[in-house]
Design an enzyme around this catalytic site. Sequence first.
Site, mmCIF file in Angstrom:
data_model
loop_
_atom_site.group_PDB
_atom_site.id
_atom_site.type_symbol
_atom_site.label_atom_id
_atom_site.label_comp_id
_atom_site.label_asym_id
_atom_site.label_seq_id
_atom_site.Cartn_x
_atom_site.Cartn_y
_atom_site.Cartn_z
ATOM 1 N N HIS A 189 -12.010 -5.809 2.778
ATOM 2 C CA HIS A 189 -10.848 -5.682 1.896
ATOM 3 C C HIS A 189 -11.087 -6.493 0.623
ATOM 4 O O HIS A 189 -10.870 -5.997 -0.483
ATOM 5 C CB HIS A 189 -9.597 -6.158 2.629
ATOM 6 C CG HIS A 189 -8.337 -5.975 1.856
ATOM 7 N ND1 HIS A 189 -7.902 -4.739 1.428
ATOM 8 C CD2 HIS A 189 -7.414 -6.869 1.410
ATOM 9 C CE1 HIS A 189 -6.756 -4.871 0.766
ATOM 10 N NE2 HIS A 189 -6.446 -6.151 0.727
ATOM 11 N N HIS A 227 -8.550 -2.849 -7.570
ATOM 12 C CA HIS A 227 -7.687 -2.668 -6.399
ATOM 13 C C HIS A 227 -6.693 -1.548 -6.670
ATOM 14 O O HIS A 227 -5.760 -1.710 -7.456
ATOM 15 C CB HIS A 227 -6.963 -3.970 -6.107
ATOM 16 C CG HIS A 227 -6.308 -4.023 -4.764
ATOM 17 N ND1 HIS A 227 -6.231 -2.929 -3.922
ATOM 18 C CD2 HIS A 227 -5.697 -5.046 -4.099
ATOM 19 C CE1 HIS A 227 -5.593 -3.280 -2.813
ATOM 20 N NE2 HIS A 227 -5.271 -4.546 -2.906
ATOM 21 N N PHE A 286 0.595 -6.347 1.660
ATOM 22 C CA PHE A 286 1.836 -7.125 1.677
ATOM 23 C C PHE A 286 2.732 -6.616 2.807
ATOM 24 O O PHE A 286 2.805 -5.411 3.071
ATOM 25 C CB PHE A 286 2.576 -6.964 0.350
ATOM 26 C CG PHE A 286 2.032 -7.797 -0.778
ATOM 27 C CD1 PHE A 286 0.912 -8.593 -0.620
ATOM 28 C CD2 PHE A 286 2.645 -7.779 -2.025
ATOM 29 C CE1 PHE A 286 0.408 -9.358 -1.662
ATOM 30 C CE2 PHE A 286 2.153 -8.533 -3.078
ATOM 31 C CZ PHE A 286 1.042 -9.322 -2.898
ATOM 32 N N CYS A 329 -1.080 -2.203 0.485
ATOM 33 C CA CYS A 329 -2.508 -1.963 0.254
ATOM 34 C C CYS A 329 -3.243 -1.461 1.494
ATOM 35 O O CYS A 329 -4.440 -1.161 1.418
ATOM 36 C CB CYS A 329 -3.163 -3.234 -0.266
ATOM 37 S SG CYS A 329 -2.340 -3.872 -1.742
ATOM 38 N N GLU A 367 -9.709 -13.143 5.485
ATOM 39 C CA GLU A 367 -10.487 -12.035 6.039
ATOM 40 C C GLU A 367 -11.782 -12.545 6.660
ATOM 41 O O GLU A 367 -12.209 -12.056 7.718
ATOM 42 C CB GLU A 367 -10.799 -10.996 4.963
ATOM 43 C CG GLU A 367 -11.523 -9.779 5.521
ATOM 44 C CD GLU A 367 -11.763 -8.698 4.489
ATOM 45 O OE1 GLU A 367 -12.084 -7.556 4.899
ATOM 46 O OE2 GLU A 367 -11.644 -8.970 3.279
#
Length: 411
Positions: free
Chosen positions: A302, A339, A399, A162, A313
């Site tokens: 994010h 996403h 990831f 991502c 985050e």
Amino acid sequence: MTKKIVVTGIGASSPLGGTAPESWTALLAGESGTHNLTHEWVEQYELPVQIAAEAKVRPDEVLERQEIKRLDPSAQFALISAREAWADAGAPDIDPVRLGVDYATGIGGLWTLLDAWDTLREKGSRRVLPMTVPMLMPNAASAAVSMSLDARAFARTVVSACASSTESIANAYEHLQLGLADVILAGGAESCVHPITLASFNSMQALSKRNDDPATASRPYDVNRDGFVMGEGAATIVMETEEHAKARGAKIYAEIAGTGVTSDSYHITAPDPEGRGAARAVFAALEQAGASVDDVTHINAHATSTPVGDIAEYKALLAVFGDRVHGIPLSATKAAHGHLLGGTGALEAIFAILAVQNRVAPPTINIEQLDPEIPLSVGGEAQQLGDAPQLAISNSFGFGGHNAVVAIRSV
């Protein structure tokens, strides 16, 4: 000598709109791109997750029939957004060997791969299409963009989950600084609204199951957040040195002032719970931009709407900005567009670019009760940023522990 790198074109095909301006308008209006899936395979496989944020305009409404046949949906979206960005930049008259492509995907040609596997099992090897490999390979999107626009400097591909397309922007920044090209198209694409991804992410308990209310399913920072919403589409920006842009009379949206790329080296799926790698990426982007933490006026987070990720985050931002982070206008735009995995960073970079250009932070929809452990400056209404010079950061984490941040300055 460090060169000033600017953005002269933007393009997007997203769950909010078929173009970048349409996506931006829908985002500011507080619209949601998430809906119930109507594909027969949802019932066939008894999927617990029956919602997603599919691209609003389908590729077959835009591309030629032959392009549809020879490209996986992920590369189709890439081509659509790249052509829009290129036209928006004025289709620069440039020597092809000075035009480059830095593109990204998180997974690549998933639909092609799994359709080919079904064909092999059900109909035999002779029925597998000869274009299968060129369509499923992760570099298919960058190749398609480079061939469509005759970009011969290079056509590079980033695959960092991502964080992929934010990292592609970071690479383009570095390649322009090194003089490897005069103009670069950077971005990312993904098309993974597929039963295997919905089933596997659900098994990880990563997806929201709000099937009865899809529009509010993605809710970053809300106390009742229960996972992210799968999205699809692509986004592309045209980057060049300020000197080159001004010499050809191009309009300039904003400056890509700096980038930061780090690794957590912590866990294959979970972020460092203290956000240390993410914080280092933010610091690196600001250092490259020649800016301090006090210069930042906007954050595009994010913020996937997962219980663990949002907290991590926040801790990273708190480590960077201290208590000041609680007053910085912040947007978590995945609440609206879902996403897009490898394509999401480029889309959010476009939204950050437009935020500093228009001096407005987009709203974050679906927050009914802000998590008291994440007291950030978010809300359901757009926030005005004022007339002063703006500096935004846009975060992407993936990831494998990938962290990528881009700093964007108003011009």
